[in-house]
Design an enzyme around this catalytic site. Structure first.
Site, short mmCIF file in Angstrom:
data_model
loop_
_atom_site.label_atom_id
_atom_site.label_comp_id
_atom_site.label_asym_id
_atom_site.label_seq_id
_atom_site.Cartn_x
_atom_site.Cartn_y
_atom_site.Cartn_z
N ASP A 26 1.14 -1.02 0.26
CA ASP A 26 -0.09 -0.03 0.03
C ASP A 26 0.83 1.24 -0.02
O ASP A 26 0.25 2.15 0.79
CB ASP A 26 -1.08 -0.06 0.96
CG ASP A 26 -1.40 -0.98 1.76
OD1 ASP A 26 -2.48 -1.51 0.32
OD2 ASP A 26 -1.92 -1.73 2.13
N HIS A 54 -6.01 -1.92 -6.67
CA HIS A 54 -5.48 -0.63 -7.33
C HIS A 54 -7.19 -0.68 -7.48
O HIS A 54 -7.79 -0.97 -8.45
CB HIS A 54 -4.00 -0.68 -8.12
CG HIS A 54 -4.87 -1.79 -9.07
ND1 HIS A 54 -4.08 -3.20 -8.74
CD2 HIS A 54 -5.32 -1.36 -10.77
CE1 HIS A 54 -4.57 -4.15 -10.53
NE2 HIS A 54 -4.57 -3.10 -11.17
P1 IMP Z 1 -3.50 -12.81 2.96
O1 IMP Z 1 -2.79 -12.59 2.01
O2 IMP Z 1 -4.77 -12.58 2.30
O3 IMP Z 1 -3.21 -13.61 3.01
O4 IMP Z 1 -3.00 -12.01 3.73
C1 IMP Z 1 -2.02 -12.02 4.36
C2 IMP Z 1 -0.84 -10.34 5.09
O5 IMP Z 1 -1.25 -9.91 3.92
C3 IMP Z 1 -2.54 -9.89 5.57
O6 IMP Z 1 -2.50 -9.02 6.20
C4 IMP Z 1 -2.60 -8.53 4.73
O7 IMP Z 1 -3.68 -7.62 5.44
C5 IMP Z 1 -1.40 -8.73 4.70
N1 IMP Z 1 -1.85 -8.33 2.68
C6 IMP Z 1 -2.18 -9.01 1.43
N2 IMP Z 1 -2.75 -8.42 0.45
C7 IMP Z 1 -1.75 -6.94 1.37
C8 IMP Z 1 -1.31 -5.31 -0.04
O8 IMP Z 1 -2.21 -6.21 -0.92
N3 IMP Z 1 -2.05 -4.92 1.18
C9 IMP Z 1 -1.54 -4.37 2.40
N4 IMP Z 1 -1.21 -5.94 3.35
C10 IMP Z 1 -1.82 -6.52 2.49
#
Ligand code: IMP
Length: 502
Positions: A26, A54
């Site tokens: 982000d 996005h």
């Molecule tokens: P997952 O990728 O959905 O398994 O999430 C694992 C961790 O990565 C969590 O803490 C999410 O909030 C974080 N996360 C996954 N994708 C993003 C992103 O695009 N931006 C910020 N955090 C992310």
């Protein structure tokens, strides 16, 4: 020199450029993919999946896209957008996004999907969500099935996009993939599973079966339909990219950020792909040495994190972490409850909310508030080990009105003795380069250097040297403590609010 000429000077001699994030995601990669899109002939994603998000503006309408790359909007003869082999590819999300493009009269012929990309199936979303119900060991995932899909890949039971082209084999592979999961799901209350599966991203109940949990026929039918929509977009993208190395301009677009990488991030509070530049290269079918320049994006002088996990410089500390992780907390609720919060609030928790308001820090995928805190140099120093020194600083203008800026230059370790290989970390030790183990990070007290804010509007500034002196002092401090090179400074969301420092 105008801005585009400066940009092209920065990229002289560069054929393959990678853009990654040096924090927890982000940081504004989207803006920079857009900024470099007209330079590139090929834009490729290599990691992550629909957990990223996005905003794309088409005509006057804003859409949040998760998989379709923003480069799709750039008409350039022969330009190709690629979703690479390292990506968790959810056909349901892709079909939804392609439908939007179609509705807006945009072609997606120039969008290619790697035949080796990992196929997300309904069971992956179910497993992801079931695991997150158990608050012990909760990661705060986006619920997009990311962990389970990469787990299946390493467990050697995954499916790939290529299986959509060979539906004969699909069903057998699907059954094999489901067998262990069904056994596990049968151990929990069927109504919980039913409720989870009643979600639009999981077929709105279509894939649920009272007896077998999953209706294999329905899944097969749905995936057959998906394949019809985009089978002409499936290709051997790794060869396409490899064959163009050194010949065409290639932009590799990272997802998430180093600190969320499964391999180098703040484990276990990470995602399940390697979102570093190494993972990005591999996920596009390349070697890291094929990349001529890596630009690491860093939000400054504040930073954010979404989901669970230690965040030493978080404004409002654990209170903020708890609040941001509470179900139902979103922008509307915060605006109602904390309408007065500003970046100068004397109460740190409120100040964190003030920063969130100023930077519009709400998740594109989940709408969750992003936790906010001060820029953490030990983490940045750690992250640049992997990305190298070249840096884009973003969102600086968000802090234009902030009177006192704090930068964390080191940590004091406050925990019990902790063994790191052959070394013992002791209470009171100073840490200048972060150690990502959760046991260490969660016992780190940030040590701050405080600066006066620059208190002026920098959004129209066009050269590095004309940035306010107080800001230059902060940037010099960041450089001296971390060894980064600041190549670009972003002073607003628009393309022309980009300062090239050459
Ligand atoms: P997952 O990728 O959905 O398994 O999430 C694992 C961790 O990565 C969590 O803490 C999410 O909030 C974080 N996360 C996954 N994708 C993003 C992103 O695009 N931006 C910020 N955090 C992310």
């Amino acid at each position: 020199m105008n801005n585009k000429e400066q940009r092209d000077k920065l990229l002289s001699g560069v054929n393959t450029l990678a853009i990654v994030c040096n924090q927890w995601g982000d940081t504004g990669k989207g803006k920079f993919v857009d900024y470099f899109a007209d330079w590139a002939d090929i834009i490729a994603r290599g990691t992550g999946g629909a957990n990223a998000g996005h905003t794309i503006r088409i005509k006057d309408q804003e859409y949040i896209f998760h998989l379709v790359p923003s480069g799709i909007l750039y008409d350039k003869i022969g330009k190709i957008n690629i979703i690479g082999s390292g990506v968790a590819f959810d056909p349901n999300i892709i079909a939804e996004e392609l439908e939007i493009l179609k509705k807006e009269g945009l072609s997606f012929d120039n969008l290619l999907f790697s035949r080796n990309a990992l196929l997300v199936l309904p069971q992956h979303l179910v497993m992801d969500r079931v695991k997150e119900i158990n608050t012990e060991g909760k990661i705060g995932t986006t619920g997009r099935g990311i962990g389970p899909v990469y787990t299946d890949h390493y467990a050697r039971i995954g499916l790939t996009v290529n299986d959509l082209l060979n539906m004969k084999n699909f069903k057998e592979k699907l059954k094999r993939n489901l067998s262990d999961k069904v056994k596990l799901l049968k151990l929990i209350d069927i109504n919980i599973v039913k409720e989870i599966m009643n979600h639009p991203h999981i077929g709105s109940g279509r894939f649920f079966d009272e007896k077998e949990i999953f209706n294999i026929e329905e899944i097969e039918k749905a995936y057959r339909e998906f394949a019809e929509i985009f089978k002409k977009n499936i290709a051997d993208t790794e060869s396409i990219i490899r064959n163009n190395i050194g010949k065409k301009k290639i932009l590799l677009e990272g997802a998430q950020g180093n600190l969320l990488s499964i391999d180098i991030g703040t484990y276990p509070f990470v995602t399940s792909s390697d979102c570093s530049v190494t993972g990005l290269a591999k996920g596009c079918g390349l070697k890291e040495t094929d990349i001529d320049l890596t630009l690491g994006i860093v939000k400054a002088p504040y930073m954010t994190r979404v989901g669970e996990g230690p965040f030493p410089t978080e404004l409002g500390g654990l209170e903020s972490a708890k609040w941001c992780g509470t179900k139902g907390v979103n922008k509307t609720l915060e605006k109602e409850k904390y309408s007065d919060a500003t970046v100068n609030d004397a109460n740190e928790f409120n100040q964190g909310i003030g920063v969130r308001f100023a930077g519009y820090e709400y998740g594109a995928t989940t709408g969750r508030p992003r936790r906010t805190g001060w820029l953490d140099l030990p983490l940045l120093k750690y992250s640049t080990i992997f990305s190298g020194p070249h840096t884009i600083l973003t969102k600086i203008d968000v802090m234009d009105k902030c009177e006192k800026i704090k930068i964390c230059h080191a940590y004091e370790y406050t925990g019990e003795n902790y063994q790191i290989g052959e070394k013992t970390l002791k209470k009171g030790d100073l840490i200048e380069t972060a150690i990502p183990d959760k046991e260490v990070i969660s016992a780190c007290k940030p040590l701050y250097t405080e600066f006066d804010g620059w208190l002026s509007d920098i959004t129209q500034t066009t050269s590095y040297d004309s940035l306010p002196q107080n800001l230059i002092k902060i940037l010099d401090f960041i450089k001296s403590k971390t060894g980064i090179v600041i190549d670009i400074v972003s002073v607003g969301p628009d393309r022309d609010q980009t300062i090239i420092n050459i």
